[in-house]
Design a protein around this motif. Structure first.
Motif, PDB file in Angstrom:
ATOM      1  N   GLY A 444      48.371 -32.129 -28.772  1.00 20.41           N
ATOM      2  CA  GLY A 444      47.122 -31.756 -28.120  1.00 20.41           C
ATOM      3  C   GLY A 444      46.267 -32.983 -27.877  1.00 20.41           C
ATOM      4  O   GLY A 444      46.778 -34.075 -27.577  1.00 20.41           O
ATOM      5  N   GLU A 445      44.969 -32.863 -28.028  1.00 21.60           N
ATOM      6  CA  GLU A 445      44.019 -33.941 -27.758  1.00 21.60           C
ATOM      7  C   GLU A 445      43.891 -34.870 -28.969  1.00 21.60           C
ATOM      8  O   GLU A 445      42.861 -34.961 -29.629  1.00 21.60           O
ATOM      9  CB  GLU A 445      42.653 -33.348 -27.382  1.00 21.60           C
ATOM     10  CG  GLU A 445      42.616 -32.707 -26.015  1.00 21.60           C
ATOM     11  CD  GLU A 445      42.956 -33.696 -24.914  1.00 21.60           C
ATOM     12  OE1 GLU A 445      42.454 -34.836 -24.980  1.00 21.60           O
ATOM     13  OE2 GLU A 445      43.734 -33.344 -24.016  1.00 21.60           O
ATOM     14  N   ALA A 463      46.882 -35.407 -41.514  1.00 21.21           N
ATOM     15  CA  ALA A 463      47.740 -35.271 -40.336  1.00 21.21           C
ATOM     16  C   ALA A 463      47.056 -35.829 -39.100  1.00 21.21           C
ATOM     17  O   ALA A 463      47.685 -36.510 -38.268  1.00 21.21           O
ATOM     18  CB  ALA A 463      48.118 -33.811 -40.129  1.00 21.21           C
ATOM     19  N   LEU A 464      45.748 -35.563 -38.934  1.00 23.04           N
ATOM     20  CA  LEU A 464      45.024 -36.077 -37.769  1.00 23.04           C
ATOM     21  C   LEU A 464      44.938 -37.603 -37.803  1.00 23.04           C
ATOM     22  O   LEU A 464      45.031 -38.272 -36.763  1.00 23.04           O
ATOM     23  CB  LEU A 464      43.621 -35.461 -37.701  1.00 23.04           C
ATOM     24  CG  LEU A 464      43.554 -33.959 -37.392  1.00 23.04           C
ATOM     25  CD1 LEU A 464      42.121 -33.461 -37.449  1.00 23.04           C
ATOM     26  CD2 LEU A 464      44.168 -33.656 -36.021  1.00 23.04           C
ATOM     27  N   LEU A 465      44.773 -38.159 -38.989  1.00 17.80           N
ATOM     28  CA  LEU A 465      44.739 -39.612 -39.104  1.00 17.80           C
ATOM     29  C   LEU A 465      46.086 -40.223 -38.757  1.00 17.80           C
ATOM     30  O   LEU A 465      46.156 -41.290 -38.122  1.00 17.80           O
ATOM     31  CB  LEU A 465      44.323 -40.013 -40.529  1.00 17.80           C
ATOM     32  CG  LEU A 465      42.864 -39.746 -40.905  1.00 17.80           C
ATOM     33  CD1 LEU A 465      42.615 -40.062 -42.367  1.00 17.80           C
ATOM     34  CD2 LEU A 465      41.919 -40.555 -40.012  1.00 17.80           C
ATOM     35  N   VAL A 470      41.356 -37.742 -33.036  1.00 16.90           N
ATOM     36  CA  VAL A 470      41.208 -36.901 -31.845  1.00 16.90           C
ATOM     37  C   VAL A 470      40.627 -37.721 -30.706  1.00 16.90           C
ATOM     38  O   VAL A 470      40.005 -38.772 -30.908  1.00 16.90           O
ATOM     39  CB  VAL A 470      40.293 -35.703 -32.160  1.00 16.90           C
ATOM     40  CG1 VAL A 470      40.913 -34.831 -33.230  1.00 16.90           C
ATOM     41  CG2 VAL A 470      38.904 -36.179 -32.614  1.00 16.90           C
ATOM     42  N   THR A 471      40.836 -37.247 -29.468  1.00 16.64           N
ATOM     43  CA  THR A 471      40.266 -37.893 -28.285  1.00 16.64           C
ATOM     44  C   THR A 471      38.850 -37.377 -28.052  1.00 16.64           C
ATOM     45  O   THR A 471      38.382 -36.415 -28.691  1.00 16.64           O
ATOM     46  CB  THR A 471      41.129 -37.621 -27.052  1.00 16.64           C
ATOM     47  OG1 THR A 471      41.028 -36.228 -26.711  1.00 16.64           O
ATOM     48  CG2 THR A 471      42.582 -37.971 -27.315  1.00 16.64           C
ATOM     49  N   THR A 512      52.303 -26.901 -38.162  1.00 13.69           N
ATOM     50  CA  THR A 512      51.994 -27.355 -36.804  1.00 13.69           C
ATOM     51  C   THR A 512      50.477 -27.391 -36.637  1.00 13.69           C
ATOM     52  O   THR A 512      49.779 -26.437 -36.990  1.00 13.69           O
ATOM     53  CB  THR A 512      52.611 -26.418 -35.756  1.00 13.69           C
ATOM     54  OG1 THR A 512      54.024 -26.402 -35.938  1.00 13.69           O
ATOM     55  CG2 THR A 512      52.282 -26.888 -34.352  1.00 13.69           C
ATOM     56  N   VAL A 513      49.968 -28.521 -36.086  1.00 13.27           N
ATOM     57  CA  VAL A 513      48.537 -28.699 -35.849  1.00 13.27           C
ATOM     58  C   VAL A 513      48.336 -28.921 -34.355  1.00 13.27           C
ATOM     59  O   VAL A 513      48.981 -29.802 -33.769  1.00 13.27           O
ATOM     60  CB  VAL A 513      47.983 -29.895 -36.654  1.00 13.27           C
ATOM     61  CG1 VAL A 513      46.492 -30.081 -36.356  1.00 13.27           C
ATOM     62  CG2 VAL A 513      48.220 -29.701 -38.140  1.00 13.27           C
ATOM     63  N   PHE A 514      47.446 -28.108 -33.754  1.00 12.84           N
ATOM     64  CA  PHE A 514      47.165 -28.239 -32.314  1.00 12.84           C
ATOM     65  C   PHE A 514      45.660 -28.429 -32.129  1.00 12.84           C
ATOM     66  O   PHE A 514      44.845 -27.658 -32.654  1.00 12.84           O
ATOM     67  CB  PHE A 514      47.624 -27.000 -31.556  1.00 12.84           C
ATOM     68  CG  PHE A 514      47.207 -26.997 -30.107  1.00 12.84           C
ATOM     69  CD1 PHE A 514      47.765 -27.887 -29.206  1.00 12.84           C
ATOM     70  CD2 PHE A 514      46.229 -26.121 -29.658  1.00 12.84           C
ATOM     71  CE1 PHE A 514      47.369 -27.898 -27.874  1.00 12.84           C
ATOM     72  CE2 PHE A 514      45.826 -26.133 -28.325  1.00 12.84           C
ATOM     73  CZ  PHE A 514      46.402 -27.014 -27.433  1.00 12.84           C
ATOM     74  N   VAL A 515      45.297 -29.502 -31.363  1.00 11.87           N
ATOM     75  CA  VAL A 515      43.898 -29.793 -31.047  1.00 11.87           C
ATOM     76  C   VAL A 515      43.703 -29.509 -29.564  1.00 11.87           C
ATOM     77  O   VAL A 515      44.216 -30.244 -28.713  1.00 11.87           O
ATOM     78  CB  VAL A 515      43.549 -31.254 -31.381  1.00 11.87           C
ATOM     79  CG1 VAL A 515      42.073 -31.522 -31.067  1.00 11.87           C
ATOM     80  CG2 VAL A 515      43.855 -31.574 -32.840  1.00 11.87           C
ATOM     81  N   PRO A 516      42.969 -28.439 -29.212  1.00 11.20           N
ATOM     82  CA  PRO A 516      42.815 -28.092 -27.792  1.00 11.20           C
ATOM     83  C   PRO A 516      41.817 -29.016 -27.089  1.00 11.20           C
ATOM     84  O   PRO A 516      41.060 -29.756 -27.717  1.00 11.20           O
ATOM     85  CB  PRO A 516      42.307 -26.649 -27.842  1.00 11.20           C
ATOM     86  CG  PRO A 516      41.566 -26.569 -29.134  1.00 11.20           C
ATOM     87  CD  PRO A 516      42.296 -27.473 -30.095  1.00 11.20           C
ATOM     88  N   LYS A 517      41.827 -28.950 -25.759  1.00 12.04           N
ATOM     89  CA  LYS A 517      40.908 -29.724 -24.938  1.00 12.04           C
ATOM     90  C   LYS A 517      39.628 -28.932 -24.721  1.00 12.04           C
ATOM     91  O   LYS A 517      39.637 -27.717 -24.543  1.00 12.04           O
ATOM     92  CB  LYS A 517      41.557 -30.050 -23.591  1.00 12.04           C
ATOM     93  CG  LYS A 517      40.724 -30.954 -22.714  1.00 12.04           C
ATOM     94  CD  LYS A 517      41.490 -31.323 -21.449  1.00 12.04           C
ATOM     95  CE  LYS A 517      40.680 -32.268 -20.572  1.00 12.04           C
ATOM     96  NZ  LYS A 517      41.405 -32.630 -19.344  1.00 12.04           N
TER      97      LYS A 517
END
Length: 931
Positions: A444-445, A463-465, A470-471, A512-517
């Motif tokens: 994702g983002e 996990a994000l690191l 993130v964007t 599973t990790v998803f970062v939406p826009k």
């Protein structure tokens, strides 16, 4: 104690009298003593032929009476060794002792019984007694005693003793050794003598080590010693002394119960047989290769069983196996290291090594190795362990112990794709998350979406690191986590605002990790200003009464490097367009900042670049074309103040093939007619000039940089790109004839070098230059040989564009040579013909070129015909008389165009007469035969 020492010394001196034989026997051990009863050299044995080897000397003692040995040795080697007496020992008179500690070769040694302990290093070379002193501890029976300097003189050697040696530096000995080195340098003869003794001593020690006939007894004594020490350790109440003895004895590596395994180094001793008495490695199949019998399998056997097995294998080939002994010298492990290491394969390591040792021997880990999931494969069993935790804590419990034939496998990280290499940062990087079902997937983002190795206790922040964060377009309030098939909604913004750890989900394997826009990132409104075009962060920004144009532009990150700051446009909400020159404002011009109102749009266009479609944006009348041999040809925006050098720099400058001496500038004149002029940029760069002399550019001008012609030998089609007014011709006997570019700074030697020089057949004395740049063509000659001999520059003619250079060949036919340039040679010579002639040549040179006179040549009357003032005259030359008195002044003077004739004896009157006589004699002979 003194009485005991005296008895011991008398025993040493009187031992020969108690010998069972009156003569020297093979295998006898001999020690040489000086006048202080100190051994001169270590114990040395007589070989099976009765020969005593001392250094490079071989002394035959076979059959010599024992009482005569000392006198015999004094007579033979008394000049080298200060011998007072020689003592011969039998096996029963020698004690078997074990010496351990700081010495080079710990093990079993022979020492005369009842000899002083302080003489250990004299009977056997253990260390350098000049540089070191030894602290000695003796283990005898179940007692241990450290010997002092006084007790050393009183304690004598007994069979079965164990001596522990601890060395320390001898400062006085070091000074003495340094002093001896200084003396040796000043006295070469003394230096040679001492070196000879040292070498002899060393050879004796080597001979002692190679005395394999007594090694069987040594091994048996050591086995008995170990067995006795094991019994002592069981019964001895003094636990500390027992542990020291066991630790010392373990260095010998002779435990008879040891099970042989792959990697062990075994010593097989068989006295007198070449190929044995060496170390053998047990391979991964449990076998070793022995001479004559080949592979012998010993894997899983005890040392005692292995010795019997080797005995049986050798019995069919060798005799005298009663002295065979097998020892385990060193225990090593054969381990295979595979996976993500630098040099995967089998490694050989000490039995004390661990997993880290094996990986280091395999070259170390490669980038991308997954340290928390290493595998140890032992047969059909696989053990997984966390090597990373071992490296973090140093706890050896984290890694399994190794055995021979183990396999260590190092897996790769899920960060790596199925194609070897580090994973990229976009979706086309080739990451294959299906390779590890336990990996954490983040997409994702985020900055670096991908699949990452799972670590116990890993949170969503971890996990994000790993994914780089993130964007700026991410919707941090709507992050989704799928863990064990259940979706979880995570609000990162709320967590960062409150810091409640209860909101932080702990990830499990395969999560599973998803970062939406954030789809609603740009919102409209009554206080919004839009910034578009070539800025760092285009988007919508809030404005206010005190917010200026520069404030809005700064929020957008400012113009990027592609922005045309002179063409900024502000689009009003009412449809009006305001132009603003930001570049002029930044340079201190009169431009004023425009006012920004809500709803306005600021547009910064792209400037003219080298992008392919950028030239379409530039009108022809405001651009300059730069084509030809430049780094970046194309159309470039022109404005006032930009000169010729500025435009050339913008095009990257001329390339290596550019002819900068003939730059063409093409402009448009009246009635649309093209006007072309030439500019010599090379002259301007090398000699300088007025900047005003640079060509004036304007919109619509074309600048052409022609290319230098290529090598004419490579491509003759390139000639058409070089006009005859700019070239010079070179033909004849040169390596590469053709047309060459020429300038006024060049000379005839430059042209010859460009043509790669003359060939071997070239006639450098008759070079012709045809000058065609005058009113009428003219020809000049050049004798290049004379120029190289004299260095006279006046001999080199001036050449210019359009000229031709011809170099004739020395092998051209005689019809191509002028008569006034040659001399004719006729008559009785090997090769008649016309020959080149120069003023420094004589008749002897000409005759030599013609191969010399024949056998019937009449060299007493050589005829020379020359032409002087259009009149021919002839005279003779007697070559035979000249040879009798060789005076060069008597040689005839030759000129080009002369003729030399050498008559033949057969053509004289005497030859005719002799032919008639021979005919008459022949007729008379025929009649006589007929009669």
């Amino acid at each position: 104690m003194k009485f005991t020492s005296l008895i011991s010394l008398l025993f040493i001196l009187l031992v020969p009298d108690f010998s069972w034989s009156n003569t020297v026997k093979p295998g006898s051990s001999i020690v040489l003593f000086d006048d202080k009863n100190v051994p001169i050299i270590p114990i040395t044995s007589v070989n099976k032929h009765g020969v005593l080897i001392l250094g490079e000397r071989s002394i035959d003692l076979a059959g010599i009476e024992l009482t005569s040995v000392s006198e015999t040795l004094k007579r033979i080697i008394g000049e080298v060794y200060p011998i007072n007496s020689a003592v011969i020992y039998t096996d029963n008179e020698l004690a078997r002792v074990t010496i351990l500690g700081d010495i080079k070769q710990p093990g079993s040694y022979l020492q005369p019984k009842s000899s002083p302990v302080w003489q250990l290093n004299y009977f056997n070379t253990l260390y350098d007694h000049k540089l070191f002193e030894a602290d000695i501890t003796v283990i005898r029976g179940n007692s241990e005693k450290r010997l002092t300097e006084k007790s050393l003189k009183d304690v004598v050697v007994m069979d079965g003793d164990i001596y522990l040696l601890s060395l320390r530096k001898n400062t006085e000995g070091q000074k003495k050794a340094d002093h001896e080195i200084s003396d040796n340098e000043s006295n070469p003869e003394l230096h040679t003598s001492r070196n000879t003794k040292s070498l002899t001593s060393e050879n004796n020690r080597v001979m002692m080590e190679k005395h394999t006939q007594k090694q069987t007894d040594m091994a048996n004594q050591l086995r008995n010693l170990i067995a006795s020490q094991n019994k002592i350790s069981e019964k001895n109440s003094q636990k500390q002394a027992s542990e020291k003895k066991e630790e010392a004895l373990s260095d010998i590596s002779l435990s008879r119960s040891h099970i042989i395994q792959p990697g062990d180094i075994v010593t097989v001793n068989l006295p007198g047989e070449e190929g044995f008495n060496n170390d053998f490695l047990i391979d991964r199949n449990g076998t070793l290769s022995l001479p004559e019998v080949g592979q012998v399998s010993l894997g899983g056997m005890s040392l005692e069983a292995a010795e019997k097995h080797i005995y049986q294998a050798l019995s069919s080939v060798y005799l005298g196996l009663d002295k065979l002994s097998v020892l385990v010298k060193e225990r090593r492990l054969l381990v295979t290291v595979l996976g993500f290491v630098e040099t995967p394969g089998q490694v050989e390591m000490p039995d004390t090594g661990n997993v880290q040792t094996a990986i280091s021997l395999a070259g170390g880990l490669k980038d991308g190795a997954q340290l928390n999931k290493l595998q140890l494969q032992r047969g059909d069993k696989i053990i997984e362990f966390n090597f990373k935790k071992y490296l973090d804590t140093g706890d050896a419990v984290m890694i399994p112990p190794l055995k021979s034939l183990d396999t260590i496998f190092v897996p790769s990280s899920p960060d790596l794709s199925s194609v070897y290499g580090q994973a990229g940062t976009d979706s086309a990087s080739g990451i294959d998350p299906t390779e590890d079902r336990t990996a954490i997937r983040v997409f994702g983002e985020v900055i670096r979406p991908g699949s990452f190795a799972f670590v116990e206790g890993m949170t969503i922040i971890d996990a994000l690191l790993r994914a780089g964060g993130v964007t700026r377009y991410s919707s941090v309030e709507q992050i989704r986590v799928i863990d064990d098939g259940e979706p979880i909604l995570f609000n990162l913004k709320s967590y960062l605002d409150i810091g409640d750890l209860g909101q932080l989900p702990i990830l499990k394997e395969g999560a599973t990790v998803f970062v939406p826009k954030q789809v609603d990132a740009v919102n409209g409104g009554g206080r919004t200003v839009y910034v578009m075009g070539q800025v760092q962060k285009p988007g919508a920004f809030e404005t206010g009464e005190k917010v200026s144009f520069l404030d809005v532009l700064a929020n957008a990150g400012g113009p990027n490097r592609y922005a045309d700051n002179s063409m900024v446009r502000i689009l009003r909400a009412d449809g009006n367009v305001i132009r603003f020159n930001l570049q002029e404002y930044a340079e201190g011009g009169d431009a004023k900042l425009p006012r920004v109102l809500p709803g306005d749009a600021i547009f910064i266009p792209q400037k003219s670049t080298l992008v392919d479609d950028s030239w379409l944006k530039i009108p022809t009348n405001t651009s300059v074309r730069i084509i030809g041999a430049v780094q970046k040809p194309g159309r470039y925006l022109w404005s006032e103040g930009i000169n010729f050098m500025d435009m050339l720099s913008h095009a990257g400058g001329p390339n290596a093939k550019a002819d900068i001496a003939r730059v063409r500038i093409v402009s448009t004149g009246d009635n649309g007619k093209a006007i072309s002029r030439e500019f010599n940029l090379q002259h301007f760069i090398e000699r300088g000039g007025n900047w005003n002399s640079l060509p004036k550019l304007s919109g619509g001008v074309t600048v052409i940089f022609p290319e230098l012609p290529e090598d004419p030998s490579d491509n003759k089609a390139q000639w058409i790109r070089l006009s005859s007014e700019q070239a010079i011709y070179i033909m004849g006997a040169v390596v590469t004839p053709g047309r060459y570019a020429f300038s006024d700074e060049m000379g005839v030697l430059d042209i010859l070098s460009a043509a790669q020089g003359p060939t071997e057949e070239s006639d450098l004395t008759n070079i012709r230059i045809i000058h065609r740049n005058g009113l009428a063509p003219r020809v000049s000659r050049l004798n290049l040989v004379e120029y190289f001999e004299t260095g006279d520059e006046t001999l080199l003619p001036h050449v210019s564009n359009g000229d031709s250079i011809f170099i004739p060949s020395r092998n051209r036919s005689w019809v191509q040579k002028k008569s006034y340039e040659t001399i004719r040679v006729l008559g009785s010579v090997k090769t008649t013909g016309r020959y080149d002639f120069s003023s420094d040549m004589t008749i002897l040179d000409i005759l030599a070129q013609a191969g010399g006179p024949t056998n019937t040549a009449l060299v007493e009357k050589i005829i020379i015909v020359n032409t002087v003032a259009d009149k021919n005259q002839a005279y003779t030359f007697d070559l035979v008389e000249f040879m009798k008195d060789p005076d060069l002044d008597k040689l005839p003077v030759l000129r080009a165009g002369d003729t030399i004739f050498i008559p033949d004896v057969k053509n004289t009157k005497w030859a005719y007469f002799m032919d008639i006589v021979r005919d008459a004699v022949g007729i008379v002979s025929i009649f006589a035969l007929a009669k």
